[in-house]
Design a protein around this motif. Structure first.
Motif, PDB file in Angstrom:
ATOM      1  N   ASP A  18       0.831  -1.043  -0.098  1.00 24.70           N
ATOM      2  CA  ASP A  18       0.100  -0.097   0.030  1.00 24.70           C
ATOM      3  C   ASP A  18       0.879   1.103   0.178  1.00 24.70           C
ATOM      4  OD1 ASP A  18      -2.250  -1.369  -0.082  1.00 24.70           O
ATOM      5  OD2 ASP A  18      -2.598  -1.127   2.215  1.00 24.70           O
ATOM      6  N   ASP A  19       1.876   1.191   0.762  1.00 26.74           N
ATOM      7  CA  ASP A  19       2.787   2.387   0.900  1.00 26.74           C
ATOM      8  C   ASP A  19       3.282   2.643  -0.413  1.00 26.74           C
ATOM      9  OD1 ASP A  19       3.647   4.034   3.162  1.00 26.74           O
ATOM     10  OD2 ASP A  19       5.414   4.011   1.743  1.00 26.74           O
ATOM     11  N   ILE A  20       3.980   1.820  -1.344  1.00 30.60           N
ATOM     12  CA  ILE A  20       4.487   1.772  -2.931  1.00 30.60           C
ATOM     13  C   ILE A  20       3.536   2.436  -3.688  1.00 30.60           C
ATOM     14  CG2 ILE A  20       5.510   0.813  -4.603  1.00 30.60           C
ATOM     15  CD1 ILE A  20       6.915  -0.870  -2.691  1.00 30.60           C
ATOM     16  N   ALA A  21       2.099   1.760  -3.439  1.00 29.43           N
ATOM     17  CA  ALA A  21       1.109   2.043  -4.259  1.00 29.43           C
ATOM     18  C   ALA A  21       0.424   3.562  -3.995  1.00 29.43           C
ATOM     19  CB  ALA A  21      -0.125   1.179  -4.207  1.00 29.43           C
ATOM     20  N   PHE A  22       0.615   4.241  -3.079  1.00 24.37           N
ATOM     21  CA  PHE A  22      -0.015   5.568  -2.579  1.00 24.37           C
ATOM     22  C   PHE A  22       0.245   6.657  -3.641  1.00 24.37           C
ATOM     23  CE2 PHE A  22       0.146   9.444  -0.683  1.00 24.37           C
ATOM     24  CZ  PHE A  22      -1.309   9.777  -0.335  1.00 24.37           C
ATOM     25  N   GLY A  23       1.446   6.682  -4.034  1.00 22.12           N
ATOM     26  CA  GLY A  23       1.960   7.915  -4.980  1.00 22.12           C
ATOM     27  C   GLY A  23       0.909   7.666  -6.344  1.00 22.12           C
ATOM     28  N   PRO A  24       1.216   6.212  -7.008  1.00 27.40           N
ATOM     29  CA  PRO A  24       0.583   6.183  -8.326  1.00 27.40           C
ATOM     30  C   PRO A  24      -0.933   6.474  -8.252  1.00 27.40           C
ATOM     31  CG  PRO A  24       2.377   4.450  -7.850  1.00 27.40           C
ATOM     32  CD  PRO A  24       2.191   5.212  -6.602  1.00 27.40           C
ATOM     33  N   VAL A  25      -1.549   5.933  -6.984  1.00 25.67           N
ATOM     34  CA  VAL A  25      -2.873   6.137  -6.734  1.00 25.67           C
ATOM     35  C   VAL A  25      -3.316   7.592  -6.893  1.00 25.67           C
ATOM     36  CG1 VAL A  25      -4.862   6.003  -5.321  1.00 25.67           C
ATOM     37  CG2 VAL A  25      -3.255   4.040  -5.524  1.00 25.67           C
ATOM     38  N   GLN A  26      -2.588   8.375  -6.447  1.00 24.82           N
ATOM     39  CA  GLN A  26      -2.607   9.976  -6.500  1.00 24.82           C
ATOM     40  C   GLN A  26      -2.973  10.222  -7.920  1.00 24.82           C
ATOM     41  OE1 GLN A  26      -3.714  10.677  -3.439  1.00 24.82           O
ATOM     42  NE2 GLN A  26      -3.030   8.584  -2.853  1.00 24.82           N
ATOM     43  N   LEU A  27      -2.195   9.681  -8.892  1.00 25.75           N
ATOM     44  CA  LEU A  27      -2.106  10.118 -10.167  1.00 25.75           C
ATOM     45  C   LEU A  27      -3.365   9.404 -10.956  1.00 25.75           C
ATOM     46  CD1 LEU A  27       1.474   9.049 -10.865  1.00 25.75           C
ATOM     47  CD2 LEU A  27       0.612  11.397 -10.386  1.00 25.75           C
ATOM     48  N   GLU A  28      -4.262   8.717 -10.497  1.00 27.72           N
ATOM     49  CA  GLU A  28      -5.560   8.485 -10.942  1.00 27.72           C
ATOM     50  C   GLU A  28      -5.320   7.501 -12.218  1.00 27.72           C
ATOM     51  OE1 GLU A  28      -7.811  11.809 -11.430  1.00 27.72           O
ATOM     52  OE2 GLU A  28      -8.024  12.250  -9.430  1.00 27.72           O
ATOM     53  N   ILE A  29      -4.376   6.713 -12.107  1.00 26.67           N
ATOM     54  CA  ILE A  29      -4.082   5.754 -13.359  1.00 26.67           C
ATOM     55  C   ILE A  29      -4.905   4.366 -12.569  1.00 26.67           C
ATOM     56  CG2 ILE A  29      -1.911   6.434 -13.796  1.00 26.67           C
ATOM     57  CD1 ILE A  29      -0.571   4.179 -12.248  1.00 26.67           C
ATOM     58  N   SER A  30      -5.055   3.158 -13.734  1.00 21.52           N
ATOM     59  CA  SER A  30      -5.959   2.257 -13.280  1.00 21.52           C
ATOM     60  C   SER A  30      -5.194   1.421 -12.329  1.00 21.52           C
ATOM     61  CB  SER A  30      -6.164   1.544 -14.746  1.00 21.52           C
ATOM     62  OG  SER A  30      -4.696   0.756 -14.987  1.00 21.52           O
ATOM     63  N   ALA A  31      -6.098   0.538 -11.690  1.00 18.76           N
ATOM     64  CA  ALA A  31      -5.758  -0.311 -10.406  1.00 18.76           C
ATOM     65  C   ALA A  31      -4.711  -1.295 -11.100  1.00 18.76           C
ATOM     66  CB  ALA A  31      -6.932  -0.909  -9.970  1.00 18.76           C
ATOM     67  N   SER A  32      -4.936  -1.814 -12.224  1.00 17.59           N
ATOM     68  CA  SER A  32      -3.955  -2.912 -12.752  1.00 17.59           C
ATOM     69  C   SER A  32      -2.567  -2.295 -13.027  1.00 17.59           C
ATOM     70  CB  SER A  32      -4.609  -3.309 -14.211  1.00 17.59           C
ATOM     71  OG  SER A  32      -4.852  -2.252 -15.174  1.00 17.59           O
ATOM     72  N   ASP A  33      -2.605  -0.973 -13.370  1.00 16.17           N
ATOM     73  CA  ASP A  33      -1.357  -0.180 -13.780  1.00 16.17           C
ATOM     74  C   ASP A  33      -0.787  -0.039 -12.223  1.00 16.17           C
ATOM     75  OD1 ASP A  33      -1.629  -0.108 -16.602  1.00 16.17           O
ATOM     76  OD2 ASP A  33      -2.388   1.767 -16.706  1.00 16.17           O
ATOM     77  N   VAL A  34      -1.441   0.436 -11.373  1.00 17.29           N
ATOM     78  CA  VAL A  34      -0.808   0.515 -10.132  1.00 17.29           C
ATOM     79  C   VAL A  34      -0.163  -0.812  -9.672  1.00 17.29           C
ATOM     80  CG1 VAL A  34      -1.410   0.828  -7.473  1.00 17.29           C
ATOM     81  CG2 VAL A  34      -2.483   2.214  -9.254  1.00 17.29           C
ATOM     82  N   LYS A  35      -0.864  -1.940  -9.636  1.00 17.46           N
ATOM     83  CA  LYS A  35      -0.338  -3.222  -9.464  1.00 17.46           C
ATOM     84  C   LYS A  35       0.700  -3.571  -9.829  1.00 17.46           C
ATOM     85  CE  LYS A  35      -2.042  -7.858  -8.892  1.00 17.46           C
ATOM     86  NZ  LYS A  35      -3.204  -8.806  -8.956  1.00 17.46           N
ATOM     87  N   GLU A  36       0.823  -2.995 -11.497  1.00 21.86           N
ATOM     88  CA  GLU A  36       2.147  -3.598 -12.266  1.00 21.86           C
ATOM     89  C   GLU A  36       3.054  -2.809 -11.845  1.00 21.86           C
ATOM     90  OE1 GLU A  36       4.864  -4.979 -14.889  1.00 21.86           O
ATOM     91  OE2 GLU A  36       2.983  -5.924 -14.307  1.00 21.86           O
ATOM     92  N   ARG A  37       3.056  -1.568 -11.516  1.00 23.36           N
ATOM     93  CA  ARG A  37       4.077  -0.779 -10.895  1.00 23.36           C
ATOM     94  C   ARG A  37       4.943  -1.163  -9.511  1.00 23.36           C
ATOM     95  NH1 ARG A  37       3.124   5.800 -12.364  1.00 23.36           N
ATOM     96  NH2 ARG A  37       2.396   5.447 -14.678  1.00 23.36           N
ATOM     97  N   VAL A  38       3.927  -1.546  -8.762  1.00 23.02           N
ATOM     98  CA  VAL A  38       4.412  -2.276  -7.318  1.00 23.02           C
ATOM     99  C   VAL A  38       5.167  -3.367  -7.674  1.00 23.02           C
ATOM    100  CG1 VAL A  38       3.566  -2.991  -5.307  1.00 23.02           C
ATOM    101  CG2 VAL A  38       2.304  -1.186  -6.174  1.00 23.02           C
ATOM    102  N   ARG A  39       4.638  -4.182  -8.586  1.00 22.35           N
ATOM    103  CA  ARG A  39       5.271  -5.482  -8.877  1.00 22.35           C
ATOM    104  C   ARG A  39       6.639  -5.082  -9.439  1.00 22.35           C
ATOM    105  NH1 ARG A  39       7.377  -8.050 -12.602  1.00 22.35           N
ATOM    106  NH2 ARG A  39       6.859  -6.465 -14.037  1.00 22.35           N
TER     107      ARG A  39
END
Length: 269
Positions: free
Chosen positions: A98-119
């Motif tokens: 969740d901590d790594i995903a926090f920033g990308p979530v603020q960019l309002e990108i798709s959930a799948s893109d957020v998950k891929e960036r975290v990975r």
């Protein structure tokens, strides 16, 4: 092209004690830039201006030729990512994921893109096994990797790291250097503050020297190490390799090794 330009910028926490005093310098886009200086020189305050956390009290700051105003400062997080020296200043979530995903979530990108960036970035930093852990309970080095993964996951054009090598073991430093090199190869602008002058010798293309809130100049590493007046004024010490080679080198100073691999080659090892 300059991505940042400071023109006679001043800032102070109190009126009678300015931290930055009419400081001027520029940072080239796509370059590896180190900002160096003694503790209290003003390096962290500069970083806070670079990502829009602080607004200058005097002078002008330009980002890609556009003067920073209140509106642009609020938008800088989309272009400039920063990892602070103390990772506890940045950790806000209960799991690493969740901590790594926090920033990308603020960019309002798709959930799948957020998950891929975290990975992608947990794999890059070798912390994928920590995804379900509470980041507050990790070691300092692990926390640092988590916060840097969070910054990388923003995929900004500019990456700023405050003392990225502090308290990392040799393997961690090697991995961090590789990541910084990868970012630059991808065309990113990478800015670090550091006290590690050997790292400056090995990595930096440009070095901005700060002393008492003012800029003493921008140099290439070899140029800086050949300026004992600037090194002394800024309370900087020569890297170990440069100090050794200075004592024994008899040839052209411009050809003297300043990096470990250069020295090893010269010694024939």
């Amino acid at each position: 092209m300059d991505i940042f330009q400071f023109n006679e910028v001043s800032y102070g926490y109190t009126k009678d004690k300015p931290i930055l005093r009419e400081i001027s310098f520029s940072i080239r886009e796509g370059r590896k830039t180190a900002i160096v200086g003694a503790n209290g020189a003003g390096k962290s305050t500069i970083l806070f201006h670079l990502n829009g956390l602080f607004a200058q009290q005097q002078g002008d700051i330009f980002f890609r030729g556009q003067k920073l105003d209140k509106k642009l400062r609020k938008e800088l997080y989309q272009h400039v990512g920063i990892a602070f020296q103390d990772p506890d200043d940045q950790i806000i979530s209960l799991t690493v994921s969740d901590d790594i995903a926090f920033g990308p979530v603020q960019l309002e990108i798709s959930a799948s893109d957020v998950k891929e960036r975290v990975r992608k970035y947990t794999n890059l930093l070798g912390i994928e096994r920590l995804l379900t852990e509470n980041p507050s309970e990790l070691s300092y080095g692990q926390k640092k990797h988590v916060t840097i993964a969070g910054v990388l996951a923003m995929e900004t054009d500019v990456f700023i790291l405050d003392e990225p090598m502090a308290f990392l073991d040799p393997y961690g430093k090697e991995r961090m250097t590789s990541i910084l090199q990868l970012l630059q190869e991808q065309g990113k602008t990478v800015i670090v503050t550091t006290h590690d002058m050997q790292f400056v010798a090995e990595w930096a293309e440009n070095v901005i020297v700060i002393h008492q809130g003012q800029c003493l100049g921008t140099f290439q590493p070899r140029e800086l190490f050949g300026r004992p007046d600037i090194m002394k004024q800024a309370n900087l010490t020569l890297p170990p390799i440069v100090e050794l080679m200075t004592a024994i080198w008899k040839g052209n100073k411009e050809e003297m090794p300043i990096r470990v691999e250069e020295a090893k080659k010269w010694f024939g090892t």
